[in-house]
Write a protein that holds these residues in place. Structure first.
Motif, PDB file in Angstrom:
ATOM      1  N   LYS A 183    -100.681  47.734 -39.928  1.00 38.41           N
ATOM      2  CA  LYS A 183    -100.388  47.787 -38.497  1.00 38.41           C
ATOM      3  C   LYS A 183    -100.004  46.422 -37.941  1.00 38.41           C
ATOM      4  O   LYS A 183     -99.104  46.317 -37.090  1.00 38.41           O
ATOM      5  CB  LYS A 183    -101.612  48.331 -37.750  1.00 38.41           C
ATOM      6  CG  LYS A 183    -101.435  48.408 -36.240  1.00 38.41           C
ATOM      7  CD  LYS A 183    -102.686  48.979 -35.573  1.00 38.41           C
ATOM      8  CE  LYS A 183    -102.527  49.039 -34.059  1.00 38.41           C
ATOM      9  NZ  LYS A 183    -103.737  49.600 -33.397  1.00 38.41           N
ATOM     10  N   TYR A 184    -100.668  45.366 -38.411  1.00 41.42           N
ATOM     11  CA  TYR A 184    -100.477  44.039 -37.815  1.00 41.42           C
ATOM     12  C   TYR A 184     -99.695  43.077 -38.707  1.00 41.42           C
ATOM     13  O   TYR A 184     -99.703  41.872 -38.466  1.00 41.42           O
ATOM     14  CB  TYR A 184    -101.842  43.432 -37.472  1.00 41.42           C
ATOM     15  CG  TYR A 184    -102.526  44.129 -36.321  1.00 41.42           C
ATOM     16  CD1 TYR A 184    -102.074  43.959 -35.019  1.00 41.42           C
ATOM     17  CD2 TYR A 184    -103.615  44.975 -36.542  1.00 41.42           C
ATOM     18  CE1 TYR A 184    -102.697  44.602 -33.958  1.00 41.42           C
ATOM     19  CE2 TYR A 184    -104.247  45.622 -35.492  1.00 41.42           C
ATOM     20  CZ  TYR A 184    -103.779  45.432 -34.202  1.00 41.42           C
ATOM     21  OH  TYR A 184    -104.392  46.075 -33.156  1.00 41.42           O
ATOM     22  N   ARG A 185     -99.018  43.582 -39.725  1.00 41.52           N
ATOM     23  CA  ARG A 185     -98.231  42.712 -40.601  1.00 41.52           C
ATOM     24  C   ARG A 185     -97.198  41.926 -39.783  1.00 41.52           C
ATOM     25  O   ARG A 185     -96.496  42.475 -38.939  1.00 41.52           O
ATOM     26  CB  ARG A 185     -97.528  43.541 -41.673  1.00 41.52           C
ATOM     27  CG  ARG A 185     -96.744  42.691 -42.677  1.00 41.52           C
ATOM     28  CD  ARG A 185     -96.116  43.533 -43.770  1.00 41.52           C
ATOM     29  NE  ARG A 185     -97.135  44.091 -44.656  1.00 41.52           N
ATOM     30  CZ  ARG A 185     -97.386  45.386 -44.779  1.00 41.52           C
ATOM     31  NH1 ARG A 185     -96.705  46.266 -44.058  1.00 41.52           N
ATOM     32  NH2 ARG A 185     -98.320  45.814 -45.608  1.00 41.52           N
ATOM     33  N   GLY A 186     -97.138  40.606 -40.014  1.00 44.52           N
ATOM     34  CA  GLY A 186     -96.170  39.761 -39.334  1.00 44.52           C
ATOM     35  C   GLY A 186     -96.605  39.252 -37.974  1.00 44.52           C
ATOM     36  O   GLY A 186     -95.856  38.533 -37.311  1.00 44.52           O
ATOM     37  N   THR A 187     -97.829  39.588 -37.550  1.00 46.12           N
ATOM     38  CA  THR A 187     -98.331  39.113 -36.260  1.00 46.12           C
ATOM     39  C   THR A 187     -99.207  37.876 -36.468  1.00 46.12           C
ATOM     40  O   THR A 187     -99.451  37.445 -37.596  1.00 46.12           O
ATOM     41  CB  THR A 187     -99.150  40.206 -35.557  1.00 46.12           C
ATOM     42  OG1 THR A 187    -100.346  40.452 -36.316  1.00 46.12           O
ATOM     43  CG2 THR A 187     -98.350  41.496 -35.443  1.00 46.12           C
ATOM     44  N   ARG A 188     -99.693  37.313 -35.369  1.00 44.72           N
ATOM     45  CA  ARG A 188    -100.532  36.122 -35.460  1.00 44.72           C
ATOM     46  C   ARG A 188    -101.803  36.399 -36.254  1.00 44.72           C
ATOM     47  O   ARG A 188    -102.295  35.541 -36.985  1.00 44.72           O
ATOM     48  CB  ARG A 188    -100.888  35.627 -34.058  1.00 44.72           C
ATOM     49  CG  ARG A 188    -101.757  34.376 -34.089  1.00 44.72           C
ATOM     50  CD  ARG A 188    -102.026  33.819 -32.712  1.00 44.72           C
ATOM     51  NE  ARG A 188    -102.816  32.610 -32.786  1.00 44.72           N
ATOM     52  CZ  ARG A 188    -103.264  31.952 -31.731  1.00 44.72           C
ATOM     53  NH1 ARG A 188    -102.982  32.392 -30.515  1.00 44.72           N
ATOM     54  NH2 ARG A 188    -103.979  30.855 -31.877  1.00 44.72           N
ATOM     55  N   PHE A 189    -102.363  37.582 -36.085  1.00 41.27           N
ATOM     56  CA  PHE A 189    -103.561  37.982 -36.825  1.00 41.27           C
ATOM     57  C   PHE A 189    -103.186  39.157 -37.729  1.00 41.27           C
ATOM     58  O   PHE A 189    -103.322  40.324 -37.344  1.00 41.27           O
ATOM     59  CB  PHE A 189    -104.685  38.388 -35.870  1.00 41.27           C
ATOM     60  CG  PHE A 189    -105.187  37.267 -34.993  1.00 41.27           C
ATOM     61  CD1 PHE A 189    -105.423  36.006 -35.516  1.00 41.27           C
ATOM     62  CD2 PHE A 189    -105.427  37.479 -33.646  1.00 41.27           C
ATOM     63  CE1 PHE A 189    -105.887  34.972 -34.714  1.00 41.27           C
ATOM     64  CE2 PHE A 189    -105.898  36.458 -32.829  1.00 41.27           C
ATOM     65  CZ  PHE A 189    -106.124  35.199 -33.367  1.00 41.27           C
ATOM     66  N   PRO A 190    -102.712  38.894 -38.935  1.00 43.72           N
ATOM     67  CA  PRO A 190    -102.171  39.966 -39.781  1.00 43.72           C
ATOM     68  C   PRO A 190    -103.218  40.884 -40.406  1.00 43.72           C
ATOM     69  O   PRO A 190    -102.861  41.864 -41.054  1.00 43.72           O
ATOM     70  CB  PRO A 190    -101.411  39.199 -40.863  1.00 43.72           C
ATOM     71  CG  PRO A 190    -102.081  37.871 -40.932  1.00 43.72           C
ATOM     72  CD  PRO A 190    -102.513  37.560 -39.527  1.00 43.72           C
ATOM     73  N   HIS A 191    -104.497  40.597 -40.226  1.00 45.53           N
ATOM     74  CA  HIS A 191    -105.562  41.461 -40.744  1.00 45.53           C
ATOM     75  C   HIS A 191    -105.473  41.659 -42.259  1.00 45.53           C
ATOM     76  O   HIS A 191    -105.714  42.755 -42.777  1.00 45.53           O
ATOM     77  CB  HIS A 191    -105.556  42.822 -40.035  1.00 45.53           C
ATOM     78  CG  HIS A 191    -106.036  42.764 -38.616  1.00 45.53           C
ATOM     79  ND1 HIS A 191    -105.304  42.172 -37.608  1.00 45.53           N
ATOM     80  CD2 HIS A 191    -107.178  43.224 -38.035  1.00 45.53           C
ATOM     81  CE1 HIS A 191    -105.964  42.276 -36.461  1.00 45.53           C
ATOM     82  NE2 HIS A 191    -107.109  42.903 -36.694  1.00 45.53           N
TER      83      HIS A 191
ATOM     84  N   ASN B 220    -106.874  36.853 -27.397  1.00 48.76           N
ATOM     85  CA  ASN B 220    -105.929  37.577 -28.246  1.00 48.76           C
ATOM     86  C   ASN B 220    -106.403  38.998 -28.560  1.00 48.76           C
ATOM     87  O   ASN B 220    -105.983  39.597 -29.553  1.00 48.76           O
ATOM     88  CB  ASN B 220    -105.693  36.799 -29.537  1.00 48.76           C
ATOM     89  CG  ASN B 220    -104.806  35.589 -29.325  1.00 48.76           C
ATOM     90  OD1 ASN B 220    -103.579  35.700 -29.318  1.00 48.76           O
ATOM     91  ND2 ASN B 220    -105.419  34.427 -29.124  1.00 48.76           N
TER      92      ASN B 220
END
Length: 440
Positions: free
Chosen positions: A53-61, A212
């Motif tokens: 879901k968060y790939r490529g974001t500040r918090f990629p998890h 965030n």
């Protein structure tokens, strides 16, 4: 003091049942628990749903550790418990597979998250809903929901968004707090259960995470303080080691823990480890209610609790010595009698140092009471100290005013406030004492 028994556990799915409770960590806030003849999973996140879901974001998890077990390999599961709707606690990548592998399993979730639970793979006929203060019999274990504040104590018309669960069965009481920070009244809600093992998040919180959209939890120090405040015999700190932006370094945690002096047996949880908390047999909960003069508020609570908990030791006392040997105030007795509570056998007395050893709970009414009780508390006292009003309204340090010198209507309002708090306290005390009946 060592309370927890530990042993290596290479295969999570082979966690054994037995007396007391045995559990193992599934990562983040997730646990597999064998208790009261049941196998219970709570807050399992065993997928990479958030990384996708968060790939490529500040918090990629991105995971710091792989799942300790595939959800389909967890079999023999009776219940899946979710404390709230965040994905690392109610995981759409775990729930359908886990339920498919366990066709008899049911799901317990907050009433506020009914739609989300169904959307994430829970069939309506397998879903049981709960809110703070309610108890559900899981079939060998009683689950009582407690409120949680994941940065804030949020609720809707359906109830609280964030919950914890007290699991009572097999001769022990476990408490999984859910994601929470400290808030007024939290400790009081747990005191009547005499928790054996508290499972508490220790990843902390800060302004950057909050800004965030990453709400935080207890710090390690706050978790230890809370465990001791509720009188827990042991504590496992968790909710770390999964995402690098929202974790606790276990080496730093061990260093900080070494500088503390908890009463409880406190550990930071480790994977591939089985933890066992042995069963105990306790006498019924004993409660001392304290107010300034012991003729208005505390005898009211005393009478209500004696009627509700006839097998428990209930008493009341005064901070001051003005009324020692006197019966309750006339208006207090009249209002109580009108509600079916007799106070005519009660006689005022003053609190004593021995009360801090003889009672499980000492509950005051207002700021003055609390300051005086804490000033009198000996260093070795075992009693847990709190506010009676906290049982009426979680999240508020509710003071119960002294009606002395006020009109009859004030005495009636104070009775109602005390009755609400005492009813919940009595409910929790009765739930907690089921431990002994199971052991017998």
């Amino acid at each position: 003091m060592t309370i927890l028994e530990t042993r290596p556990l290479a295969d999570v799915g082979r966690l054994e049942r037995g007396d007391g409770a045995t559990l193992t960590w599934l990562g983040q806030a997730g646990f597999l628990i064998a208790q009261g003849g049941l196998r219970i999973v709570i807050d399992a996140y065993l997928s990479d749903f958030l990384a996708e879901k968060y790939r490529g974001t500040r918090f990629p998890h991105t995971r710091m550790m792989p799942p300790v077990v595939a959800p389909g390999d967890l079999t023999g599961i009776d219940w899946l418990l979710c404390t709230h709707g965040h994905t690392d606690h109610m995981d759409p990548g775990t729930i359908p597979t886990l339920l498919a592998a366990n066709p008899g399993a049911r799901v317990l979730a907050p009433r506020t998250e009914r739609a989300r639970a169904i959307e994430r793979g829970v069939a309506e006929d397998r879903l049981v809903l709960i809110d703070a203060g309610e108890t559900v019999d899981l079939g060998g274990v009683l689950a009582t929901a407690t409120p949680a504040a994941h940065e804030d104590l949020r609720r809707t018309e359906d109830g609280y968004l964030f919950l914890g669960y007290v699991l009572t069965g097999g001769g022990v009481a476990l408490w999984h707090s859910g994601d929470t920070i400290p808030f007024p009244g939290l400790a009081e809600w747990l005191m009547p259960f005499r928790v054996d093992l508290a499972l508490l998040p220790v990843n902390g919180r800060d302004a950057e995470r909050a800004a965030n959209g990453v709400p935080g939890n207890l710090t390690l120090e706050e978790a230890v303080e809370l465990a001791d405040a509720i009188g827990a015999r042991a504590m496992l700190g968790h909710h770390f080691g999964l995402f690098d932006f929202n974790t606790l370094d276990p080496f730093d945690g061990a260093r900080r823990l070494a500088g503390l002096s908890p009463r409880a047996d406190v550990r930071l949880v480790e994977i591939h480890t089985a933890y066992r908390i042995p069963p105990v047999v306790r006498p019924p909960l004993s409660v001392l209610i304290v107010c300034r003069g012991n003729i208005c508020r505390s005898p009211t609570a005393d009478g209500i609790l004696r009627a509700a908990l006839p097998d428990h030791r209930i008493d009341s006392a005064a901070i001051m010595d003005w009324n020692v040997g006197k019966p309750p105030h006339g208006e207090t007795m009249a209002v109580a009698a009108g509600r079916g509570i007799r106070l005519d056998t009660l006689v005022a007395r003053q609190i004593q140092e021995t009360d801090f050893e003889e009672f499980d709970l000492l509950l005051g009414m207002d700021d003055h009471n609390m300051a005086a009780i804490r000033a009198l508390q000996p260093a070795t006292g075992r009693a847990r100290i709190g506010r009676l009003g906290a049982f009426a309204a979680p999240g508020e340090e509710t003071s119960i005013i002294d009606p002395w010198g006020e009109p009859r209507a004030t005495f009636e309002a104070v009775f109602d406030q005390i009755k609400t708090a005492c009813d919940r306290l009595a409910q929790f005390a009765r739930t907690g004492i089921t431990i002994n009946r199971e052991r017998e």
